[in-house]
Scaffold this motif. Sequence first.
Motif: not given
Length: 354
Positions: A136-163
């Motif tokens: 679910s998080t990847r689905q969201f962050t993929d859209q953020l990348h597509e729209q060039e919206i920077p995002f920061v991850m908090l609490d749990s780190y998922m490096p593959d999502l490239k925050p």
Amino acid sequence: MTQKIRIKDIAARAGVSVGTVDRVLHNRPNVSPPAREKVERALKEMNYQPNMYASALAYNRSYTFYLIMPKHASEAYWEEIEEGAEKACETRRDFHIDVKLLYYHRFLDETFIEACNECLAQHPDGVIVVPSSLDSTRQFTDQLHEQEIPFVMLDSYMPDLKPLSFYGQDSFCSGYFAAKMLMLIAAGSTEVMLMKQMKDGRVASKQQDNREVGFRHYMHDHFPNVKIEEVNLPLEEEKGTYDDILEEYFLTHPKTHHCITFCSKAHIVGEFLLRTNRRDIQIMGYDMVQKNAKCLREGSISFLIAQHAYMQGYYCVEALFRAIVLKKKVKPVNYMPIEILNKENVDFYQRTMI
């Protein structure tokens, strides 16, 4: 004192007009390649450092960041996150920074997806996200990348999502450290109790899972003969239910004198121990929330590991501010300190270094 470099100084060095320099500095069109090359060479030779603060203030626009996080009770770890984010907005109020909050239920992926869709519909300038499931998080962050919206991850780190950046503890090291501290006082024990809060067979976060991995790794290597007894206090149950579970456990496990949990709810066990006057049992837990601190002072919690939730909230907003407003690079991985609190030092704990 370093002498201020003026636009006309750059223009004189490059042999171009002041207007040309201004267009290059602000990346505007209508500059010939030779003129741009002259200006860029002059900037490098003069070691020109733009005043990004002044430029951002002069731009006079507003910025909206979204913080997507679990629903929570008052006095919880997450409330500290919110307060830190709000403080960052206050600190940067001259830049018209605003943070809006969206909540989801920790065990319902559909509520996370709803919050993410609402966030995307508002076209944010930046996002802070506490991850749900990886898919679910990847689905969201993929859209953020597509729209060039920077995002920061908090609490749990998922490096593959490239925050853009991450703030939180190194969960494995934190659990390993927790085991080491626990066994300083429980070295003679033959068993310890591991309290979990679960729903549908899983704990609330990847962070808690990783802490347990670190904990068990240390115990396997250094105390392989100590039995780890798991007790599940199901999420969202009444206090009476928890009391019944704990009463049965301690009656059937008289050798348990030390407990640990990797969530912020050590006070559930701590309060039970105080009510039932079990002074020979203590629990160790996470997060300097008020209920935990009270049990620590009264002796039913032996240690707390603090992870500076307030600072995490502050620094996440600050990272977006520096990247988006000031156009500066930010550190991609930011592990928070692993600090241990006990009865003697809890009153001196500072929730913030800001």
